[in-house]
Design a protein around this motif. Structure first.
Motif, PDB file in Angstrom:
ATOM      1  N   LEU A  16      13.412  62.266 -29.837  1.00 25.62           N
ATOM      2  CA  LEU A  16      13.687  61.132 -30.729  1.00 25.62           C
ATOM      3  C   LEU A  16      14.934  61.343 -31.572  1.00 25.62           C
ATOM      4  CD1 LEU A  16      10.093  60.549 -32.083  1.00 25.62           C
ATOM      5  CD2 LEU A  16      11.553  58.778 -31.093  1.00 25.62           C
ATOM      6  N   LEU A  17      15.674  60.252 -31.744  1.00 29.51           N
ATOM      7  CA  LEU A  17      16.831  60.245 -32.656  1.00 29.51           C
ATOM      8  C   LEU A  17      16.799  58.951 -33.439  1.00 29.51           C
ATOM      9  CD1 LEU A  17      20.257  61.167 -31.006  1.00 29.51           C
ATOM     10  CD2 LEU A  17      18.972  62.463 -32.707  1.00 29.51           C
ATOM     11  N   ALA A  69       6.991  57.853 -30.719  1.00 27.30           N
ATOM     12  CA  ALA A  69       6.358  59.177 -30.832  1.00 27.30           C
ATOM     13  C   ALA A  69       5.052  59.232 -30.036  1.00 27.30           C
ATOM     14  CB  ALA A  69       6.098  59.504 -32.303  1.00 27.30           C
ATOM     15  N   ALA A  70       4.420  58.070 -29.887  1.00 25.21           N
ATOM     16  CA  ALA A  70       3.132  58.019 -29.177  1.00 25.21           C
ATOM     17  C   ALA A  70       3.290  58.201 -27.664  1.00 25.21           C
ATOM     18  CB  ALA A  70       2.433  56.693 -29.474  1.00 25.21           C
ATOM     19  N   LYS A  71       4.521  58.053 -27.160  1.00 27.09           N
ATOM     20  CA  LYS A  71       4.716  58.239 -25.709  1.00 27.09           C
ATOM     21  C   LYS A  71       4.429  59.701 -25.336  1.00 27.09           C
ATOM     22  CE  LYS A  71       8.434  56.041 -23.842  1.00 27.09           C
ATOM     23  NZ  LYS A  71       9.837  55.541 -23.791  1.00 27.09           N
ATOM     24  N   CYS A  76       4.783  62.400 -36.768  1.00 28.03           N
ATOM     25  CA  CYS A  76       5.028  63.497 -35.820  1.00 28.03           C
ATOM     26  C   CYS A  76       3.770  64.351 -35.631  1.00 28.03           C
ATOM     27  CB  CYS A  76       6.213  64.344 -36.289  1.00 28.03           C
ATOM     28  SG  CYS A  76       7.761  63.431 -36.115  1.00 28.03           S
ATOM     29  N   LEU A  77       3.057  64.609 -36.715  1.00 28.87           N
ATOM     30  CA  LEU A  77       1.817  65.388 -36.571  1.00 28.87           C
ATOM     31  C   LEU A  77       0.794  64.638 -35.715  1.00 28.87           C
ATOM     32  CD1 LEU A  77       1.130  66.924 -40.116  1.00 28.87           C
ATOM     33  CD2 LEU A  77       1.836  68.137 -38.038  1.00 28.87           C
ATOM     34  N   ARG A  78       0.691  63.326 -35.975  1.00 33.00           N
ATOM     35  CA  ARG A  78      -0.301  62.518 -35.221  1.00 33.00           C
ATOM     36  C   ARG A  78      -0.043  62.582 -33.721  1.00 33.00           C
ATOM     37  NH1 ARG A  78      -0.468  58.928 -39.482  1.00 33.00           N
ATOM     38  NH2 ARG A  78       1.200  57.546 -38.788  1.00 33.00           N
TER      39      ARG A  78
END
Ligand SMILES: Cc1ncc(COP(=O)(O)O)c(C=O)c1O
Length: 284
Positions: free
Chosen positions: A119-120, A162-164, A195-197
């Protein structure tokens, strides 16, 4: 030592190997003598007298052989982080390195596989795109949202990306270059929780954290919580703040021992021996 700082004398750096000065002359051979190139983030300010004085003193007594970071060097870096940013770092977390950009490349290689997503939040410092794409990772773009004269994070999009399953890491630029945002503790907390999730590792480039405008407070990502510390790599350097980029001295802080070990493994794999140079340690 009583010191005064000179912020007004401009020293042109033509023919000294300064890329930005020589490039300006190449582009426009007739450039006016009072034009200063702003194409690269180093400055024309004079060196801090404390740095010159200490380097001169050390040069009188030292041998410039291969030099490792000493315990007292690491203590000094920790002390700086605590005094300036309220973050209690430990000496064993510090990985001295020769540049933040190289540390970003090393991190992407150490913690992701070819084909993984990184990610960016764009627009962002251009080598970050390269640290993903040049080594076969997939750039997952979460553009910043422009509102008036500032920028915000698109948290919904960040969460969706992030979920990918393929997304393993985020290169965070904090403070953000360009656009100059010093992310607030609340914003960083939201990023960190996303990010933790979704098990996304945070590599936080904090190179600009010591040179921010009054009224803003930098929050070291890892200082927010123990969970964030265990899920992050923090990249810092004195190079921007003290205008000593040519000394190529960076400190990568990795609180999590497993991540530290993976970082070392990547260095061994690539045959890299990223010591800083002896003068860089002294100046830092
Ligand atoms: C956000 C950011 N990271 C890293 C760098 C460069 O770091 P280094 O010279 O240590 O590779 C810069 C330089 O402009 C920068 O703006």
């Amino acid at each position: 030592m009583s010191v005064s700082y000179d912020f007004t004398t401009v020293t042109p750096r033509y023919n000294m190997g300064s890329g930005k000065w020589d490039e300006m002359k190449t582009i426009n051979p007739n450039v006016a003598p009072d034009v200063i190139p702003f194409s690269v983030a180093d400055m024309e300010f004079q060196m801090a007298p404390e740095i010159i004085h200490t380097l001169q003193q050390e040069l009188n007594t030292r041998i410039l052989g291969y030099t490792n970071a000493t315990e007292s060097y690491k203590q000094s870096v920790c002390s700086w982080m605590e005094r300036r940013h309220g973050w209690k770092a430990r000496p064993e977390w510090i990985e001295p390195f020769h540049g933040v950009v190289d540390a970003l490349f090393t991190s992407v290689k150490a913690y992701t596989q070819p084909g993984d997503g990184v990610l960016l939040m764009t627009p962002v410092y251009y080598p970050m795109y390269s640290a993903i794409q040049r080594i076969g990772r997939v750039l997952e773009d979460c553009p910043l949202i422009r509102t008036g004269d500032t920028y915000k994070i698109d948290f919904d999009k960040l969460e969706a990306l992030a979920a990918k399953d393929s997304v393993k890491l985020i290169l965070l630029c904090s403070p953000h270059n360009p656009c100059g945002r010093v992310w607030t503790r609340e914003e960083l907390t939201q990023v960190g929780e996303i990010c933790l999730r979704h098990h996304v590792l945070v590599v936080s480039d904090e190179i600009h954290s010591d040179i921010i405008m009054p009224g803003h407070t930098h929050t070291v990502f890892a200082s927010i919580s123990e969970e964030f510390a265990q899920n992050s790599i923090i990249c810092t350097a004195p190079s921007k703040t003290f205008n000593i980029a040519g000394l190529q001295t960076t400190n990568v802080l990795i609180p999590n021992p497993v991540l530290r070990d993976q970082f070392h493994q990547e260095l061994r794999r690539s045959g890299s021996n990223p010591k800083c140079n002896v003068l860089g340690y002294i100046a830092c």
